[in-house]
Write a protein that holds these residues in place. Structure first.
Motif, mmCIF file in Angstrom:
data_model
loop_
_atom_site.group_PDB
_atom_site.id
_atom_site.type_symbol
_atom_site.label_atom_id
_atom_site.label_comp_id
_atom_site.label_asym_id
_atom_site.label_seq_id
_atom_site.Cartn_x
_atom_site.Cartn_y
_atom_site.Cartn_z
ATOM 1 N N VAL A 214 0.859 -1.181 0.000
ATOM 2 C CA VAL A 214 0.000 0.000 0.000
ATOM 3 C C VAL A 214 0.893 1.227 0.000
ATOM 4 O O VAL A 214 1.774 1.359 0.856
ATOM 5 C CB VAL A 214 -0.929 0.036 1.235
ATOM 6 C CG1 VAL A 214 -1.787 1.298 1.213
ATOM 7 C CG2 VAL A 214 -1.814 -1.202 1.293
ATOM 8 N N GLY A 215 0.700 2.135 -0.950
ATOM 9 C CA GLY A 215 1.512 3.350 -0.962
ATOM 10 C C GLY A 215 1.536 4.011 -2.321
ATOM 11 O O GLY A 215 0.893 3.553 -3.284
ATOM 12 N N GLU A 216 2.295 5.084 -2.389
ATOM 13 C CA GLU A 216 2.423 5.833 -3.630
ATOM 14 C C GLU A 216 3.321 5.061 -4.600
ATOM 15 O O GLU A 216 4.347 4.506 -4.205
ATOM 16 C CB GLU A 216 3.020 7.217 -3.348
ATOM 17 C CG GLU A 216 2.930 8.174 -4.516
ATOM 18 C CD GLU A 216 3.422 9.567 -4.173
ATOM 19 O OE1 GLU A 216 3.377 10.433 -5.059
ATOM 20 O OE2 GLU A 216 3.859 9.792 -3.018
ATOM 21 N N LEU A 217 2.931 5.052 -5.859
ATOM 22 C CA LEU A 217 3.682 4.292 -6.858
ATOM 23 C C LEU A 217 4.760 5.175 -7.466
ATOM 24 O O LEU A 217 4.637 5.714 -8.570
ATOM 25 C CB LEU A 217 2.732 3.740 -7.921
ATOM 26 C CG LEU A 217 1.652 2.798 -7.386
ATOM 27 C CD1 LEU A 217 0.868 2.172 -8.526
ATOM 28 C CD2 LEU A 217 2.246 1.719 -6.482
ATOM 29 N N ILE A 218 5.843 5.305 -6.699
ATOM 30 C CA ILE A 218 7.013 6.070 -7.107
ATOM 31 C C ILE A 218 8.253 5.235 -6.789
ATOM 32 O O ILE A 218 8.208 4.297 -5.983
ATOM 33 C CB ILE A 218 7.096 7.432 -6.388
ATOM 34 C CG1 ILE A 218 7.066 7.245 -4.869
ATOM 35 C CG2 ILE A 218 5.977 8.360 -6.844
ATOM 36 C CD1 ILE A 218 7.258 8.521 -4.080
ATOM 37 N N SER A 219 9.364 5.588 -7.407
ATOM 38 C CA SER A 219 10.584 4.805 -7.270
ATOM 39 C C SER A 219 11.040 4.677 -5.824
ATOM 40 O O SER A 219 11.543 3.639 -5.405
ATOM 41 C CB SER A 219 11.701 5.433 -8.113
ATOM 42 O OG SER A 219 12.900 4.697 -7.995
ATOM 43 N N GLY A 220 10.880 5.742 -5.037
ATOM 44 C CA GLY A 220 11.351 5.731 -3.661
ATOM 45 C C GLY A 220 10.711 4.664 -2.795
ATOM 46 O O GLY A 220 11.277 4.253 -1.783
ATOM 47 N N LEU A 240 0.256 -10.816 -5.368
ATOM 48 C CA LEU A 240 0.667 -9.512 -4.852
ATOM 49 C C LEU A 240 -0.398 -8.487 -5.210
ATOM 50 O O LEU A 240 -0.667 -8.246 -6.388
ATOM 51 C CB LEU A 240 2.020 -9.082 -5.434
ATOM 52 C CG LEU A 240 2.485 -7.662 -5.104
ATOM 53 C CD1 LEU A 240 2.645 -7.483 -3.598
ATOM 54 C CD2 LEU A 240 3.792 -7.326 -5.828
ATOM 55 N N ASP A 241 -1.000 -7.900 -4.196
ATOM 56 C CA ASP A 241 -1.979 -6.829 -4.388
ATOM 57 C C ASP A 241 -1.282 -5.493 -4.162
ATOM 58 O O ASP A 241 -0.674 -5.271 -3.096
ATOM 59 C CB ASP A 241 -3.142 -6.969 -3.396
ATOM 60 C CG ASP A 241 -3.980 -8.208 -3.687
ATOM 61 O OD1 ASP A 241 -4.478 -8.321 -4.817
ATOM 62 O OD2 ASP A 241 -4.118 -9.053 -2.779
ATOM 63 N N ILE A 242 -1.362 -4.599 -5.149
ATOM 64 C CA ILE A 242 -0.735 -3.282 -5.058
ATOM 65 C C ILE A 242 -1.836 -2.228 -5.025
ATOM 66 O O ILE A 242 -2.569 -2.041 -6.001
ATOM 67 C CB ILE A 242 0.217 -3.038 -6.249
ATOM 68 C CG1 ILE A 242 1.356 -4.057 -6.208
ATOM 69 C CG2 ILE A 242 0.764 -1.617 -6.224
ATOM 70 C CD1 ILE A 242 2.337 -3.937 -7.360
ATOM 71 N N CYS A 243 -1.947 -1.558 -3.889
ATOM 72 C CA CYS A 243 -2.990 -0.545 -3.695
ATOM 73 C C CYS A 243 -2.345 0.830 -3.623
ATOM 74 O O CYS A 243 -1.511 1.082 -2.756
ATOM 75 C CB CYS A 243 -3.773 -0.821 -2.419
ATOM 76 S SG CYS A 243 -4.636 -2.398 -2.420
ATOM 77 N N LEU A 298 2.921 4.938 8.080
ATOM 78 C CA LEU A 298 1.571 4.644 8.551
ATOM 79 C C LEU A 298 1.078 3.287 8.061
ATOM 80 O O LEU A 298 0.257 2.646 8.721
ATOM 81 C CB LEU A 298 0.611 5.748 8.096
ATOM 82 C CG LEU A 298 0.827 7.117 8.767
ATOM 83 C CD1 LEU A 298 -0.153 8.139 8.213
ATOM 84 C CD2 LEU A 298 0.678 7.017 10.279
ATOM 85 N N GLU A 299 1.600 2.838 6.901
ATOM 86 C CA GLU A 299 1.202 1.522 6.410
ATOM 87 C C GLU A 299 1.647 0.417 7.370
ATOM 88 O O GLU A 299 0.951 -0.583 7.551
ATOM 89 C CB GLU A 299 1.776 1.270 5.011
ATOM 90 C CG GLU A 299 1.149 2.104 3.912
ATOM 91 C CD GLU A 299 1.635 3.555 3.911
ATOM 92 O OE1 GLU A 299 0.888 4.419 3.419
ATOM 93 O OE2 GLU A 299 2.754 3.811 4.393
ATOM 94 N N GLY A 300 2.790 0.628 8.006
ATOM 95 C CA GLY A 300 3.251 -0.335 9.001
ATOM 96 C C GLY A 300 2.342 -0.381 10.211
ATOM 97 O O GLY A 300 2.034 -1.459 10.745
ATOM 98 N N LEU A 301 1.887 0.791 10.652
ATOM 99 C CA LEU A 301 0.958 0.835 11.783
ATOM 100 C C LEU A 301 -0.361 0.173 11.418
ATOM 101 O O LEU A 301 -0.963 -0.537 12.236
ATOM 102 C CB LEU A 301 0.718 2.283 12.222
ATOM 103 C CG LEU A 301 1.943 3.124 12.582
ATOM 104 C CD1 LEU A 301 1.511 4.413 13.254
ATOM 105 C CD2 LEU A 301 2.898 2.358 13.473
ATOM 106 N N GLU A 302 -0.823 0.419 10.180
ATOM 107 C CA GLU A 302 -2.055 -0.224 9.720
ATOM 108 C C GLU A 302 -1.896 -1.737 9.721
ATOM 109 O O GLU A 302 -2.805 -2.471 10.124
ATOM 110 C CB GLU A 302 -2.407 0.260 8.311
ATOM 111 C CG GLU A 302 -2.869 1.705 8.235
ATOM 112 C CD GLU A 302 -4.221 1.898 8.896
ATOM 113 O OE1 GLU A 302 -5.182 1.213 8.514
ATOM 114 O OE2 GLU A 302 -4.313 2.745 9.813
ATOM 115 N N ALA A 303 -0.760 -2.214 9.253
ATOM 116 C CA ALA A 303 -0.521 -3.662 9.226
ATOM 117 C C ALA A 303 -0.609 -4.244 10.629
ATOM 118 O O ALA A 303 -1.257 -5.285 10.845
ATOM 119 C CB ALA A 303 0.851 -3.945 8.615
ATOM 120 N N MET A 304 0.025 -3.595 11.602
ATOM 121 C CA MET A 304 -0.031 -4.090 12.975
ATOM 122 C C MET A 304 -1.448 -4.058 13.513
ATOM 123 O O MET A 304 -1.873 -4.965 14.235
ATOM 124 C CB MET A 304 0.911 -3.274 13.867
ATOM 125 C CG MET A 304 2.378 -3.539 13.607
ATOM 126 S SD MET A 304 3.452 -2.837 14.880
ATOM 127 C CE MET A 304 3.279 -1.084 14.542
#
Length: 392
Positions: A214-220, A240-243, A298-304
């Motif tokens: 989950v995140g912005e689709l940029i190189s970083g 693999l689901d890419i959101c 924040l994606e890590g917090l969501e995962a937890m």
């Protein structure tokens, strides 16, 4: 307490606006606080976003507007106009800034090298000119723009005039100290994720072989490394689901085709919160393959929160919430081979992955609830208004 929030955007563009929206609601609910918002006239306003505030309008004559609103404190977030930031620093009202990115600490803003994609942790300096990422595209002739060291130094000098700086991780606090910011003018206040409405969180995976990004689709964000790792996996029935969305989505979709993994990778685009929750709930594990040092994640917090194990690049603040072999696994950034090994380990050890998810959920409950962040912010603001020392 009257808080004036200043942010370029007034809609749910990124995690910055999600943070603003949620903390404004928490402060209004818990404390005697009036929240006002000024935003950039060039950006559209989302009605749900601005309704969280007592009053919201576009930025015009900032000094006159502040004089009319008469805030007790100003809380500034992502504002690109450096002259506006300078004007705010000269107003006789306490000012606090939240640093959400590396914009004023990297010539190319992303803290990884353009040609080699190597994660960077150094202080900005003349050596940064060796990374040609300081040359950017422009819409007008000669269709190039230059990021200058002098502009970064000016921005940092202005930020140092503010009464206080808030960051979301010890990594970023240390990074600012490395750039000459005073430690006693900095506060690391851990971010939060709103608890699930259903308190009986189901820690079992409904679809045991769906990995989630989950995140912005940029190189970083390292999506290319993740795709390369999936190509290396010799395992049946994995997905693999890419959101998310971003300027490099088309490039990543083409990469999937070239790698021959279109049957196991799906791009879902930018989704509303309810659909995102469904993906977290159904995930086997969450993958964060960033090469940009994460200021917070924040994606890590969501995962937890959803009791999901995390497989993440060891960059920035990741290790402040990811405990190795307890709630997740870390790998070096840019290393698709080691990421593939970590993914295979996860697939081969489902009970271990479930236990990591349960551990993450307990860690979330203890450390990342909104009331904790809200209390620290409120106490900090009170101490600044009353000119008392704060130990945040």
């Amino acid at each position: 307490m009257k808080i004036l929030w200043i942010n370029d955007e007034a809609s749910f563009v990124s995690s910055v606006e999600t943070y603003i929206y949620q903390i404004v609601q928490e402060l209004s609910k818990t404390y005697d606080v009036d929240n006002f918002l000024l935003y950039d006239v060039r950006n559209r306003a989302d009605i749900d976003f601005i309704n969280a505030f007592s009053f919201a309008t576009i930025m015009a004559n900032i000094k006159e507007q502040i004089d009319i609103i008469k805030p007790d404190i100003i809380y500034i977030h992502q504002v690109d106009n450096i002259e506006l930031i300078r004007a705010i620093s000269e107003i006789d009202v306490p000012v606090v800034a939240f640093i959400h990115n590396h914009k004023h600490f990297c010539l190319r803003e992303h803290k990884y090298t353009l040609l080699t994609n190597q994660t960077c942790t150094k202080a900005v300096g003349l050596g940064c000119y060796s990374c040609i990422g300081f040359i950017n595209k422009s819409n007008s002739f000669p269709y190039l723009s230059i990021n200058r060291m002098s502009d970064i130094k000016i921005a940092q000098k202005i930020l140092k005039k503010f009464d206080h700086i808030v960051v979301g991780s010890e990594y970023m606090k240390n990074h600012l100290v490395m750039h000459g910011f005073k430690n006693d003018h900095l506060s690391n206040i851990k971010l939060f994720s709103q608890p699930l409405k259903d308190s009986n969180n189901d820690t079992s995976s409904k679809n045991i072989r769906h990995f989630l990004f989950v995140g912005e689709l940029i190189s970083g964000k390292g999506v290319d490394t993740l795709l390369d790792a999936f190509k290396k996996l010799k395992h049946n029935d994995i997905f693999l689901d890419i959101c998310g969305d971003g300027k490099e989505r088309n490039e990543f979709e083409e990469r999937v085709k070239r790698l021959g993994i279109s049957n196991i990778v799906k791009f879902h685009g930018k989704l509303n919160s309810k659909r995102i929750e469904n993906f977290y709930s159904n995930a086997y594990a969450v993958v964060i393959p960033s090469r940009t040092p994460e200021i917070y994640n924040l994606e890590g917090l969501e995962a937890m929160k959803f009791a999901k194990a995390v497989i993440a690049s060891d960059v920035g603040s990741i290790r402040e919430w990811l405990k190795e072999d307890e709630n997740g696994i870390t790998v070096p950034s840019n290393d698709s081979k080691k990421l593939a090994i970590a993914l295979k380990f996860a697939l081969d050890n489902p009970q271990k992955i479930k236990k990591m998810g349960r551990n993450g959920f307990e860690f979330y409950k203890q450390n990342f609830k909104p009331n904790q962040h809200c209390e620290e912010i409120h106490n900090l603001f009170n101490s600044i208004i009353l000119k008392e020392p704060c130990t945040v």
